[in-house]
Design an enzyme around this catalytic site. Structure first.
Site, PDB file in Angstrom:
ATOM      1  N   HIS A  97       0.854  -1.192   0.000  1.00 55.77           N
ATOM      2  CA  HIS A  97       0.000   0.000   0.000  1.00 55.77           C
ATOM      3  C   HIS A  97       0.889   1.241   0.000  1.00 55.77           C
ATOM      4  CE1 HIS A  97      -2.823   3.084   1.204  1.00 55.77           C
ATOM      5  NE2 HIS A  97      -3.776   2.260   0.807  1.00 55.77           N
ATOM      6  N   GLU A  99       0.730   3.947   1.516  1.00 51.46           N
ATOM      7  CA  GLU A  99       1.034   4.477   2.857  1.00 51.46           C
ATOM      8  C   GLU A  99       2.161   3.677   3.504  1.00 51.46           C
ATOM      9  OE1 GLU A  99      -2.992   4.368   4.349  1.00 51.46           O
ATOM     10  OE2 GLU A  99      -3.516   5.964   2.936  1.00 51.46           O
ATOM     11  N   GLU A 169      -3.918   1.897  -7.366  1.00 50.36           N
ATOM     12  CA  GLU A 169      -4.346   2.981  -6.484  1.00 50.36           C
ATOM     13  C   GLU A 169      -3.520   4.232  -6.754  1.00 50.36           C
ATOM     14  OE1 GLU A 169      -6.557   1.451  -2.795  1.00 50.36           O
ATOM     15  OE2 GLU A 169      -4.452   1.650  -2.281  1.00 50.36           O
ATOM     16  N   GLY A 175      -7.969   8.832  -0.345  1.00 52.35           N
ATOM     17  CA  GLY A 175      -8.420   9.653   0.776  1.00 52.35           C
ATOM     18  C   GLY A 175      -8.622  11.116   0.427  1.00 52.35           C
TER      19      GLY A 175
HETATM   20  P1  PGA Z   1      -9.786   5.677   0.086  1.00 51.73           P
HETATM   21  O1  PGA Z   1      -8.529   4.704   0.379  1.00 51.73           O
HETATM   22  O2  PGA Z   1     -10.890   4.790  -0.446  1.00 51.73           O
HETATM   23  O3  PGA Z   1     -10.105   6.296   1.407  1.00 51.73           O
HETATM   24  O4  PGA Z   1      -9.338   6.659  -0.942  1.00 51.73           O
HETATM   25  C1  PGA Z   1      -8.213   3.642  -0.486  1.00 51.73           C
HETATM   26  C2  PGA Z   1      -6.977   2.941  -0.001  1.00 51.73           C
HETATM   27  O5  PGA Z   1      -6.073   3.599   0.536  1.00 51.73           O
HETATM   28  O6  PGA Z   1      -6.866   1.707  -0.143  1.00 51.73           O
END
Ligand code: PGA
Length: 251
Positions: A97, A99, A169, A175
């Site tokens: 991910h 993050e 993504e 987010g």
């Molecule tokens: P989000 O996050 O739907 O809040 O944009 C998606 C993710 O980080 O997997």
């Protein structure tokens, strides 16, 4: 052409206690029988995995972790192994991910070990990839996806490649409430499938490619209808069971 079963995964990130997890899954399991055509995955924080597996048992809802370590055991403070997850009844893990890559230094080198290790354990590997806004603006989206996926899938046996789930993504859509347009999502997901087709055509046909980044109940159907989008990875909108159920139904 093999039929690809859509998959919708809830990525709760660092949200929900054990009690909140159990009440959410109790509510969602009550509707699971209506979701037969969709593979539903919920990824709670690690403290809630055991409780989640217990409540979801027999419902068809799969519980996955948000991260896992690539080694079997050892001096890795704060980490959890694949066997530890399997013992709880966890079905797999999200890996790569953005993050985790950005804030916690998850490297392509580690991912190249995590993905085959999960597959070898018979588990689901949901591998995330995606470009930053600056990379998209400078026309590097495909180069970034190629670089990430070639590195992260390098050690996956060709026969296992079709079992990987890849979540596209775009970082600028996570987010932020800014969803990729259907054209952008389709183009990137088709590119990901082509990349895999370059290794094995049959794996590319079997492989599920998800879109993630501000998926909501009002845009899910349009995104999931795209030719190369086989479901979604949902963050913020998955925290509410009614919203997540509506998104699953859209697949
Ligand atoms: P989000 O996050 O739907 O809040 O944009 C998606 C993710 O980080 O997997």
């Amino acid at each position: 052409m093999p039929e690809r079963k859509p998959l919708v995964a809830a990525n709760w990130k660092m949200n929900k206690t054990v009690a909140e997890t159990e009440s959410y899954l109790g509510a969602l399991s009550g509707h699971a029988s209506q979701l037969g055509g969709v593979e539903v995955v919920v990824c709670p924080p690690s403290t809630a995995l055991a409780g989640a597996c217990a409540v979801a048992a027999g419902s068809g809802i799969q519980i996955c972790a948000q991260n896992v370590h690539e080694s079997e055991s050892g001096a890795f403070t704060g980490e959890v192994s694949i066997a530890m997850l399997a013992e709880l009844g966890v079905a797999g893990a999200i890996v790569g991910h953005s993050e985790r890559r950005r804030l916690f230094g998850e490297t392509d080198e580690a991912l190249a070990r995590k993905v085959p290790a999960l597959l070898d354990a018979g588990m689901l590997a949901i591998l995330c990839c995606g470009e930053s806004e600056a990379e998209r603006d400078s026309g590097e989206t495909e180069a970034v996806l190629r670089r990430q996926l070639e590195a992260d899938l390098e050690q996956v046996a060709v026969g296992d490649l079709g079992r990987v789930v890849i979540a596209y993504e775009p970082i600028w859509a996570i987010g932020t409430g800014r969803t990729a347009t259907p054209e952008q999502a389709q183009e990137a997901c088709a590119f990901i499938r082509e990349l895999v087709a370059g290794i094995a055509a049959d794996a590319a046909e079997a492989l599920r490619v998800l879109y993630g980044g501000s998926v909501k109940r009002d845009n899910a159907a349009e995104l999931f209808a795209l030719r190369d989008v086989d479901g979604g990875l949902v963050g913020g909108a998955s925290l509410d069971p009614d919203d997540f159920l509506a998104i699953c139904r859209a697949a």
